[in-house]
Design an enzyme around this catalytic site. Structure first.
Site, PDB file in Angstrom:
ATOM      1  N   GLU A 110       0.814  -0.962   0.052  1.00  0.00           N
ATOM      2  CA  GLU A 110       0.058  -0.100  -0.063  1.00  0.00           C
ATOM      3  C   GLU A 110       0.904   1.093   0.010  1.00  0.00           C
ATOM      4  O   GLU A 110       1.973   1.382   0.810  1.00  0.00           O
ATOM      5  CB  GLU A 110      -0.895   0.084   1.213  1.00  0.00           C
ATOM      6  CG  GLU A 110      -1.992   1.178   1.141  1.00  0.00           C
ATOM      7  CD  GLU A 110      -2.571   1.448   2.557  1.00  0.00           C
ATOM      8  OE1 GLU A 110      -2.482   0.403   3.360  1.00  0.00           O
ATOM      9  OE2 GLU A 110      -3.532   2.281   2.431  1.00  0.00           O
TER      10      GLU A 110
ATOM     11  N   LYS B 226       4.425   0.571   9.958  1.00  0.00           N
ATOM     12  CA  LYS B 226       4.554   1.869   8.980  1.00  0.00           C
ATOM     13  C   LYS B 226       3.873   3.035   9.723  1.00  0.00           C
ATOM     14  O   LYS B 226       4.557   3.968   9.613  1.00  0.00           O
ATOM     15  CB  LYS B 226       3.662   1.459   7.565  1.00  0.00           C
ATOM     16  CG  LYS B 226       4.812   0.834   6.757  1.00  0.00           C
ATOM     17  CD  LYS B 226       4.006   1.214   5.243  1.00  0.00           C
ATOM     18  CE  LYS B 226       3.161  -0.188   4.773  1.00  0.00           C
ATOM     19  NZ  LYS B 226       2.614   0.058   3.385  1.00  0.00           N
TER      20      LYS B 226
ATOM     21  N   ARG C 291       5.710 -13.008   9.333  1.00  0.00           N
ATOM     22  CA  ARG C 291       6.480 -11.896   8.845  1.00  0.00           C
ATOM     23  C   ARG C 291       7.844 -11.761   9.562  1.00  0.00           C
ATOM     24  O   ARG C 291       8.088 -12.583  10.569  1.00  0.00           O
ATOM     25  CB  ARG C 291       5.524 -10.599   9.446  1.00  0.00           C
ATOM     26  CG  ARG C 291       5.481 -10.375  10.674  1.00  0.00           C
ATOM     27  CD  ARG C 291       4.182  -9.596  11.075  1.00  0.00           C
ATOM     28  NE  ARG C 291       4.630  -8.274  10.804  1.00  0.00           N
ATOM     29  CZ  ARG C 291       4.038  -7.511   9.931  1.00  0.00           C
ATOM     30  NH1 ARG C 291       2.785  -8.285   9.451  1.00  0.00           N
ATOM     31  NH2 ARG C 291       4.118  -6.504   9.470  1.00  0.00           N
TER      32      ARG C 291
HETATM   33  P1  ATP Z   1       0.142  -1.794   6.805  1.00  0.00           P
HETATM   34  O1  ATP Z   1      -0.919  -2.570   6.024  1.00  0.00           O
HETATM   35  O2  ATP Z   1       0.093  -1.462   8.134  1.00  0.00           O
HETATM   36  O3  ATP Z   1       0.086  -0.470   5.905  1.00  0.00           O
HETATM   37  P2  ATP Z   1       2.104  -3.543   6.037  1.00  0.00           P
HETATM   38  O4  ATP Z   1       3.416  -3.591   6.445  1.00  0.00           O
HETATM   39  O5  ATP Z   1       1.125  -4.833   6.000  1.00  0.00           O
HETATM   40  O6  ATP Z   1       1.597  -2.258   6.429  1.00  0.00           O
HETATM   41  P3  ATP Z   1       1.646  -3.262   2.900  1.00  0.00           P
HETATM   42  O7  ATP Z   1       2.104  -2.502   2.019  1.00  0.00           O
HETATM   43  O8  ATP Z   1       0.165  -3.847   3.017  1.00  0.00           O
HETATM   44  O9  ATP Z   1       2.305  -2.933   4.237  1.00  0.00           O
HETATM   45  O10 ATP Z   1       2.521  -4.696   2.928  1.00  0.00           O
HETATM   46  C1  ATP Z   1       2.835  -5.199   1.603  1.00  0.00           C
HETATM   47  C2  ATP Z   1       3.480  -6.607   1.557  1.00  0.00           C
HETATM   48  O11 ATP Z   1       4.569  -6.732   2.479  1.00  0.00           O
HETATM   49  C3  ATP Z   1       2.043  -7.666   2.334  1.00  0.00           C
HETATM   50  O12 ATP Z   1       1.943  -8.805   1.498  1.00  0.00           O
HETATM   51  C4  ATP Z   1       2.552  -7.776   3.655  1.00  0.00           C
HETATM   52  O13 ATP Z   1       2.138  -9.181   4.138  1.00  0.00           O
HETATM   53  C5  ATP Z   1       4.204  -7.882   3.564  1.00  0.00           C
HETATM   54  N1  ATP Z   1       4.822  -7.528   4.585  1.00  0.00           N
HETATM   55  C6  ATP Z   1       4.703  -6.249   5.248  1.00  0.00           C
HETATM   56  N2  ATP Z   1       5.132  -6.491   6.592  1.00  0.00           N
HETATM   57  C7  ATP Z   1       6.110  -7.453   6.538  1.00  0.00           C
HETATM   58  C8  ATP Z   1       7.101  -8.148   7.303  1.00  0.00           C
HETATM   59  N3  ATP Z   1       7.490  -7.399   8.473  1.00  0.00           N
HETATM   60  N4  ATP Z   1       7.640  -9.406   7.107  1.00  0.00           N
HETATM   61  C9  ATP Z   1       7.071  -9.924   5.728  1.00  0.00           C
HETATM   62  N5  ATP Z   1       6.366  -9.427   4.974  1.00  0.00           N
HETATM   63  C10 ATP Z   1       5.779  -8.091   5.309  1.00  0.00           C
END
Ligand code: ATP
Ligand code: MG
Length: 753
Positions: free
Chosen positions: A33, A269, A259
């Site tokens: 996102e 984030k 994760r």
């Molecule tokens: P938010 O949804 O709170 O904005 P997010 O870290 O999930 O934060 P996204 O942009 O939705 O951000 O994440 C993009 C992809 O990265 C998703 O598929 C998510 O599952 C993966 N991802 C995010 N954080 C991690 C992590 N710590 N380890 C592995 N994969 C991650």
């Protein structure tokens, strides 16, 4: 497909899908996102998704999951593309935006309404949550649940037309208000938001929610394997429900993996944004940030990030990886790309009294150590005035101090042996200068059989370049920021950045250019800051120091005693990795085994044979290694036959990985196996050992323990956070070790507030 290709449970699934002919071509996606910069956790997901596409000759889409108009921005989208490319991946022409699907998604929502599977609900947020029930109580149907298809369609169209204010109505799926999975209790699909979107502008005032947009975007793009993190496990039922009930070009499937969590690091984030907004850091690319942009500016290479992602692997259980492992991986990578140079960070003047005044000479100095197969050297000027680091001198040295002290000798790197003759002090008693003598017969450092323990780095004062050095350290001072219950930002490390000006570098560094990497001997790996540096005036970021706590811990596990000199700020020691046999080293690199496990399994014998055979059944090499090295009886090492084989061991490891068993239960199962109990699955069935991971089942136990432990609860509330561990232990005991420990502590935390 090389032997070095990583193996993990997702690749196992893909292998099985391909073998069964379920797909011809593998299509994955990375779906960020654009509401912030990517961090090292995202890097893991990028390496997994793009890595799978590469390994299977498939494709990986980059899709911006941009369905939230208020937080997204084109700056973020651009930064994300830059970072994915820098990491070494390429989406070709497969760049997509969920916002491009708004019209199509809207039509799919109408299809659901027409099928009687979605309705417009007028309850407000609070009411919706009250109607949803709890884990132990079924929900109640919304009073709007039975609206007719025609009324729903008309209302939904009016929602799109902008006739209602924000929050007044939502579109919900009509699934099951009594489902044990709370997510299935009529989840929200669309909400009204009169807001400008960075791409679609003001075209929409109705935005789809993640649970609706994500699976359908996957289906629209023909994604075969939609890989996400474990938090979305319960959302998978909605995912499946939607793709099964709508007319779509493909049937994607969701798989969840753990994760990445890292000690001393925050990856939310929201929290990272807060750090930027409150100016606790200089920006998203501050070298202390765990963002890809920050790591890049600190001097981390894409190769090191990718190697780290491979090393931590892909698991089904959440865990926290030690930052020290990342730093260790980083040093391994930087070792071969960083020429060795001299730079004194905290200069103390040394006058060589027997060196002819006004003269100087040039010494040949190799840029690489013996164990790096690279060649090259530069000239180092040496003269009567030098600088050494203030910490390398002690007037009253402790016993194991092998550096300079009054009357003592040290070797200067690439140069001569010097002896400290006198100390000069200012009025306040501070040491301002050392008067030393040098031994001209030791040129090049050859002490002619004399035992000289310390070797110091130094520069010639008359030739040195003044440089700025930014010593970056961990951003947080505790392993898990916020673990004590407070604001994680209260755990920021006040010393995470120490800026030193007036550091004295050898003259060759005058021409260091933005992006160059060096090792300052005895100090660390440094990177020329691309933004702050000017031609002729480089600014050096410390990427990572040389102190390798990971290798140290590994070496400790080794019986051989460490030389005592290690305590002093010694010149680069061989890391534990270098002490491994080539076979052990190969295991460490290929499978990411810990040095201790690699050392044991690097020896030919029954344990190694078992490891290789089990690996053919189950790809989690680190898990298998831990079982074999730590849990099998010593006799097994000597070759005594086990009552089970590699297949059973692999099965045990996979039961841990898929969450069926906790580590403690796994040990019980192993004990049974050693008693001739048969296959792990059969033992789990027979003894009813499955891990309890259901909050509804554990909640009552947690409540009972809390009710019976009023005194401990009071102590916790009074600030004694250690009590949490004791309470967790009590719940585990109560469930005969079957409760999932992470879930227990989560439930306890929820209740203790
Ligand atoms: P938010 O949804 O709170 O904005 P997010 O870290 O999930 O934060 P996204 O942009 O939705 O951000 O994440 C993009 C992809 O990265 C998703 O598929 C998510 O599952 C993966 N991802 C995010 N954080 C991690 C992590 N710590 N380890 C592995 N994969 C991650
Ligand atoms: Mg997300």
């Amino acid at each position: 497909m090389t032997a070095d290709r990583p193996k993990d449970f997702i690749r196992d699934i893909i292998d099985a899908d391909l073998a069964a002919g379920r797909h011809q071509k593998i299509v994955t996606r990375f779906p960020p996102e654009p509401n912030g910069y990517l961090h090292i956790g995202h890097a893991k997901s990028i390496c997994l998704n793009f890595g799978i596409a590469r390994d299977y000759g498939g494709v990986c889409h980059l899709r911006f999951d941009d369905t939230n108009p208020t937080t997204e921005d084109v700056e973020y989208a651009e930064a994300i593309m830059r970072d994915v490319r820098w990491l070494g991946f390429d989406w070709g022409d497969k760049l997509f935006y969920a916002s491009d699907y708004y019209e199509r998604l809207y039509q799919l929502a109408e299809e659901l309404i027409e099928k009687g599977l979605a309705y417009v609900c007028d309850l407000n947020e609070e009411e919706i949550s009250a109607y949803r029930g709890t884990i132990t109580e079924a929900g109640r149907p919304s009073p709007y649940r039975e609206r007719s298809v025609a009324e729903n369609l008309q209302l939904f169209r009016s929602m799109r037309a902008g006739e209602f204010p924000d929050g007044s109505r939502v579109l919900r799926a009509k699934i099951d208000m009594a489902s044990p999975n709370m997510k299935l209790r009529d989840p929200l699909l669309y909400r009204i938001k009169h807001a400008h979107h960075y791409r679609s502008g003001d075209a929409w005032c109705l935005y789809p929610l993640y649970d609706f947009a994500h699976p359908l975007s996957d289906a629209i793009e023909g994604i075969t394997h939609s890989i996400c993190t474990l938090e979305f496990e319960n959302n998978r039922d909605i995912y499946d429900w939607l793709v099964d009930h709508l007319t779509l070009p493909a049937r994607p499937r969701q798989y969840e993996f753990a994760r990445l969590n890292l000690t001393y690091t925050l990856m939310s984030k929201r929290k990272l944004l807060q750090l930027v907004e409150e100016k606790r850091v200089s920006g998203w690319d501050d070298p202390r940030m765990p963002t890809i942009a920050g790591l890049r500016r600190r001097g981390v290479t894409p190769e090191a990030l990718r190697a780290f992602a491979t090393r931590v692997g892909v698991a089904k259980n959440n865990s926290t990886v030690e930052l020290a492992l990342f730093e260790h991986t980083l040093r391994e990578d930087l070792n071969e790309r960083s020429p060795r140079v001299l730079c004194v960070l905290d200069p103390l003047e040394v006058v060589i009294e027997n060196y002819p005044a006004g003269q100087s000479e040039e010494l040949d100095a190799a840029l690489w150590p013996h164990d790096v197969p690279k060649e090259g050297s530069r000239k180092l000027p040496f003269g009567p005035r030098l600088y050494i680091d203030r910490s390398d001198f002690s007037e009253n040295p402790p016993k194991d101090f092998f550096r300079l002290a009054p009357g003592r000798e040290v070797r200067l790197r690439h140069a001569y042996v010097i002896r400290c003759e006198r100390v000069v002090k200012d009025a306040a008693g501070n040491v301002t200068q050392l008067v030393c003598s040098y031994d001209p017969s030791t040129r090049g450092g050859d002490a002619g059989g004399r035992k000289i323990k310390g070797t110091l780095h130094w520069v010639s004062a008359d030739h040195a370049v003044d440089v700025e050095v930014r010593a970056y350290d961990r951003l947080f001072s505790v392993e898990i920021p916020g673990a004590a219950g407070g604001d994680p930002l209260a755990d920021l490390n006040p010393a995470s950045l120490v800026v030193r000006t007036g550091c004295k570098a050898e003259p060759s560094l005058r021409s260091a250019a933005a992006g160059d990497r060096f090792q300052f001997e005895r100090e660390g790996f440094f990177f020329v800051d691309p933004l702050a540096s000017r031609p002729g005036a480089p600014v050096f970021n410390r990427t990572v120091s040389l102190k390798d706590s990971w290798a140290k811990a590994a070496a400790k596990a080794e019986p051989k005693a460490e030389p005592r000199a290690a305590k002093a700020k010694a010149p680069e020691k061989p890391s534990a990795r270098e002490a491994l046999s080539p076979e052990a080293q190969a295991l460490l690199e290929r499978h990411g085994l810990s040095p201790e496990d690699a050392r044991v399994l690097g020896e030919p014998g029954p344990l190694r044979a078992l490891f290789d055979a089990a690996l053919a059944f189950h790809g989690n090499a680190r898990g298998l290694a831990a079982w074999i090295v730590n849990e099998l009886p010593p006799a097994a090492r000597a070759g005594e036959p086990l009552p089970f084989g590699a297949r059973e061991l692999a099965e045990l490891s996979s039961l841990i990985d898929d969450g069926t068993l906790s580590g403690a239960l796994g040990k019980k199962v192993l004990a049974e196996m050693l008693n001739g109990g048969g296959s792990p699955k059969a033992i789990v069935e027979r003894l009813g050992l499955k891990q309890i991971g259901d909050p509804a089942a554990l909640g009552p136990v947690v409540d009972r323990i809390l009710a019976e432990s009023a005194e401990m609860v009071a102590r916790y509330k009074a600030g004694n956070k250690n009590v949490l561990g004791a309470l967790t232990g009590m719940v585990l005991k109560e469930t005969r070790g079957q409760a999932n420990p992470k879930l227990v502590s989560q439930l306890l935390l929820d209740r203790l507030g």
